[in-house]
Scaffold this motif. Structure first.
Motif, mmCIF file in Angstrom:
data_model
loop_
_atom_site.group_PDB
_atom_site.id
_atom_site.type_symbol
_atom_site.label_atom_id
_atom_site.label_comp_id
_atom_site.label_asym_id
_atom_site.label_seq_id
_atom_site.Cartn_x
_atom_site.Cartn_y
_atom_site.Cartn_z
ATOM 1 N N ARG A 1 7.075 4.594 -4.841
ATOM 2 C CA ARG A 1 6.453 5.559 -3.923
ATOM 3 C C ARG A 1 6.447 4.972 -2.525
ATOM 4 N NH1 ARG A 1 0.728 7.159 -5.677
ATOM 5 N NH2 ARG A 1 0.197 5.116 -4.813
ATOM 6 N N LEU A 2 7.183 5.597 -1.624
ATOM 7 C CA LEU A 2 7.217 5.164 -0.230
ATOM 8 C C LEU A 2 6.082 5.843 0.524
ATOM 9 C CD1 LEU A 2 8.928 3.473 1.820
ATOM 10 C CD2 LEU A 2 9.999 5.647 2.474
ATOM 11 N N ASN A 3 5.318 5.050 1.230
ATOM 12 C CA ASN A 3 4.178 5.554 2.008
ATOM 13 C C ASN A 3 4.403 5.251 3.484
ATOM 14 O OD1 ASN A 3 2.068 5.873 -0.458
ATOM 15 N ND2 ASN A 3 3.178 3.940 -0.674
ATOM 16 N N ILE A 4 4.239 6.275 4.319
ATOM 17 C CA ILE A 4 4.392 6.102 5.763
ATOM 18 C C ILE A 4 3.160 6.696 6.441
ATOM 19 C CG2 ILE A 4 5.841 6.483 7.782
ATOM 20 C CD1 ILE A 4 8.167 7.062 5.885
ATOM 21 N N ARG A 5 2.384 5.847 7.093
ATOM 22 C CA ARG A 5 1.196 6.333 7.800
ATOM 23 C C ARG A 5 1.601 6.773 9.201
ATOM 24 N NH1 ARG A 5 -2.532 2.069 7.546
ATOM 25 N NH2 ARG A 5 -3.214 2.900 5.543
ATOM 26 N N HIS A 6 1.256 8.022 9.537
ATOM 27 C CA HIS A 6 1.519 8.537 10.886
ATOM 28 C C HIS A 6 0.270 9.268 11.353
ATOM 29 C CE1 HIS A 6 2.697 12.628 9.174
ATOM 30 N NE2 HIS A 6 2.747 11.826 8.121
ATOM 31 N N THR B 1 -0.717 10.362 5.815
ATOM 32 C CA THR B 1 0.202 9.447 5.140
ATOM 33 C C THR B 1 1.219 10.263 4.359
ATOM 34 O OG1 THR B 1 -1.459 7.696 4.935
ATOM 35 C CG2 THR B 1 0.446 7.568 3.480
ATOM 36 N N GLU B 2 2.473 10.114 4.715
ATOM 37 C CA GLU B 2 3.562 10.779 4.004
ATOM 38 C C GLU B 2 3.919 9.957 2.769
ATOM 39 O OE1 GLU B 2 6.042 14.086 3.682
ATOM 40 O OE2 GLU B 2 4.503 13.634 5.187
ATOM 41 N N GLN B 3 4.061 10.617 1.617
ATOM 42 C CA GLN B 3 4.382 9.928 0.368
ATOM 43 C C GLN B 3 5.577 10.591 -0.297
ATOM 44 O OE1 GLN B 3 0.638 10.051 -1.845
ATOM 45 N NE2 GLN B 3 0.120 8.002 -1.111
ATOM 46 N N ILE B 4 6.555 9.763 -0.679
ATOM 47 C CA ILE B 4 7.752 10.250 -1.367
ATOM 48 C C ILE B 4 7.924 9.398 -2.623
ATOM 49 C CG2 ILE B 4 10.194 10.809 -1.164
ATOM 50 C CD1 ILE B 4 9.897 10.578 1.874
ATOM 51 N N VAL B 5 8.090 10.041 -3.770
ATOM 52 C CA VAL B 5 8.148 9.321 -5.044
ATOM 53 C C VAL B 5 9.534 9.481 -5.669
ATOM 54 C CG1 VAL B 5 7.149 9.081 -7.351
ATOM 55 C CG2 VAL B 5 5.680 9.698 -5.410
ATOM 56 N N ASN C 1 7.378 15.483 6.251
ATOM 57 C CA ASN C 1 6.675 16.064 7.397
ATOM 58 C C ASN C 1 6.279 14.967 8.381
ATOM 59 O OD1 ASN C 1 6.646 18.803 6.409
ATOM 60 N ND2 ASN C 1 5.102 18.127 4.921
ATOM 61 N N LEU C 2 7.124 13.953 8.503
ATOM 62 C CA LEU C 2 6.825 12.796 9.339
ATOM 63 C C LEU C 2 6.683 13.176 10.807
ATOM 64 C CD1 LEU C 2 6.644 9.628 9.335
ATOM 65 C CD2 LEU C 2 9.086 9.650 9.900
ATOM 66 N N ASN C 3 5.601 12.717 11.404
ATOM 67 C CA ASN C 3 5.406 12.852 12.847
ATOM 68 C C ASN C 3 5.966 11.589 13.506
ATOM 69 O OD1 ASN C 3 4.506 12.944 15.511
ATOM 70 N ND2 ASN C 3 2.518 13.831 14.965
ATOM 71 N N GLU C 4 7.180 11.683 14.048
ATOM 72 C CA GLU C 4 7.878 10.509 14.564
ATOM 73 C C GLU C 4 7.113 9.799 15.671
ATOM 74 O OE1 GLU C 4 12.414 12.291 13.892
ATOM 75 O OE2 GLU C 4 11.521 12.203 15.909
ATOM 76 N N LYS C 5 6.314 10.527 16.413
ATOM 77 C CA LYS C 5 5.620 9.930 17.566
ATOM 78 C C LYS C 5 4.376 9.135 17.162
ATOM 79 C CE LYS C 5 7.155 13.584 20.715
ATOM 80 N NZ LYS C 5 6.737 14.659 21.658
ATOM 81 N N ARG C 6 3.952 9.257 15.905
ATOM 82 C CA ARG C 6 2.697 8.611 15.517
ATOM 83 C C ARG C 6 2.858 7.660 14.329
ATOM 84 N NH1 ARG C 6 -2.447 12.471 15.718
ATOM 85 N NH2 ARG C 6 -3.325 10.389 16.018
ATOM 86 N N GLU D 1 2.923 4.507 12.194
ATOM 87 C CA GLU D 1 2.188 3.250 12.356
ATOM 88 C C GLU D 1 2.582 2.179 11.343
ATOM 89 O OE1 GLU D 1 -1.914 4.206 11.997
ATOM 90 O OE2 GLU D 1 -1.909 5.671 13.638
ATOM 91 N N GLN D 2 2.789 2.563 10.087
ATOM 92 C CA GLN D 2 2.935 1.563 9.040
ATOM 93 C C GLN D 2 3.695 2.148 7.856
ATOM 94 O OE1 GLN D 2 -0.820 0.236 7.482
ATOM 95 N NE2 GLN D 2 0.065 -1.371 6.205
ATOM 96 N N MET D 3 4.381 1.262 7.110
ATOM 97 C CA MET D 3 5.098 1.709 5.922
ATOM 98 C C MET D 3 4.901 0.672 4.812
ATOM 99 S SD MET D 3 8.978 3.213 5.621
ATOM 100 C CE MET D 3 9.764 1.898 6.560
ATOM 101 N N TRP D 4 4.727 1.154 3.585
ATOM 102 C CA TRP D 4 4.621 0.267 2.438
ATOM 103 C C TRP D 4 5.179 0.963 1.207
ATOM 104 C CZ3 TRP D 4 0.583 2.922 4.566
ATOM 105 C CH2 TRP D 4 -0.218 3.702 3.723
ATOM 106 N N LEU D 5 5.479 0.160 0.173
ATOM 107 C CA LEU D 5 6.063 0.697 -1.051
ATOM 108 C C LEU D 5 5.178 0.329 -2.232
ATOM 109 C CD1 LEU D 5 8.830 1.998 -2.222
ATOM 110 C CD2 LEU D 5 9.222 -0.345 -3.033
ATOM 111 N N ASP D 6 4.896 1.333 -3.080
ATOM 112 C CA ASP D 6 4.211 1.098 -4.354
ATOM 113 C C ASP D 6 5.249 1.113 -5.473
ATOM 114 O OD1 ASP D 6 1.818 1.280 -2.973
ATOM 115 O OD2 ASP D 6 1.507 3.385 -3.476
#
Length: 256
Positions: free
Chosen positions: A185-190, A194-198, A218-223, A225-230
């Motif tokens: 699960r990829l997590n991207i905080r904007h 937090t956008e999550q793709i599994v 639905n990533l907000n490219e301008k905001r 902040e962080q990315m992590w993988l579960d």
């Protein structure tokens, strides 16, 4: 001083090699007491040489510590192998791992077990096909929880200039005692979201790889902040899982 010492050492080694070559050529004619003494010295020297050759071949055959080398798709603009698979860490292993306990600076284990019977350990890879210097072994014995996940925090460079036209690729090498399901699960905080793709890891395929196409997010490219993988493990009880390698790469998706 060190250069001079090295120079004289090389001269000494060359001289010793010539001396042994000369004794070998004359061995057929050498008197027996002298030959017996030479044999004793040669056997002693051979013991040390064999030990050196054995250790050298073993170490030189291993993936080089610190290596960040791995295959990357064409157009890659960022790639990374986490520290735990790249370099020796201070604490090699943990037993009875508690929730949110870390191994190294980037990997954290999450679970809700009442009694932890989980262990994590960094191990040295030594197979011919291994590119990563190190691997991670997780042993799961009795498991009374409802979830188990290994979280890898990606560095700030992973989100530097991140756009919705990017594809994030994760490659891994997994060994298991018995089959189980692993989800990535990829997590991207904007901003506040937090956008999550599994994706499910294709464990039955030779190349265990998943890709996350951010064009469908639905990533907000301008905001960003962080990315992590579960890495989420389903039904892990009484199993041993070895992650021989985990690598990340990022590239712009092809435009059609």
């Amino acid at each position: 001083m060190a250069q001079g010492s090295s120079f004289f050492q090389r001269l000494f080694q060359k001289g010793a090699a010539r001396q042994w070559a000369r004794m070998a050529r004359k061995a057929e004619r050498t008197d027996l007491p002298t030959l017996r003494a030479q044999r004793r010295s040669a056997r002693s020297l051979r013991q040390h040489l064999d030990a050196l050759i054995s250790v050298a071949e073993s170490r030189l055959a291993l993936p080089m510590i610190g290596s960040n080398a791995f295959p990357k798709p064409h157009g890659t603009d960022w790639s990374w192998r986490p520290q735990l698979w790249r370099e020796p860490i201070a604490v090699k292993g943990r037993a009875a791992v508690e929730n949110k306990e870390m191994l190294g600076d980037e990997v954290t284990l999450f679970h809700d077990c009442r009694i932890s019977e989980l262990t994590l350990r960094q191990l040295r890879n030594n197979r011919d096909k291994d590119l990563a210097p190190f691997g991670l072994r997780m042993d799961v014995f009795r498991f009374d929880g409802s979830f188990l996940s290994l979280v890898v925090d990606l560095p700030p460079e992973s989100v530097d200039g991140l756009k919705r036209n990017h594809v994030i690729r994760v490659d891994t090498i997994v060994e298991m005692e018995k089959p189980l399901e692993i989800f990535a699960r990829l997590n991207i905080r904007h901003g506040p979201n937090t956008e999550q793709i599994v994706r499910e890891l294709p464990l039955r395929e030779e190349d265990i790889r998943v890709e996350f196409d951010l064009a469908y997010s639905n990533l907000n490219e301008k905001r960003v902040e962080q990315m992590w993988l579960d890495l989420i493990f389903e039904g892990p009880e009484m199993n041993q899982v070895i992650l021989r390698d985990v690598t990340f790469s990022r590239r712009p998706r092809a435009e059609f």
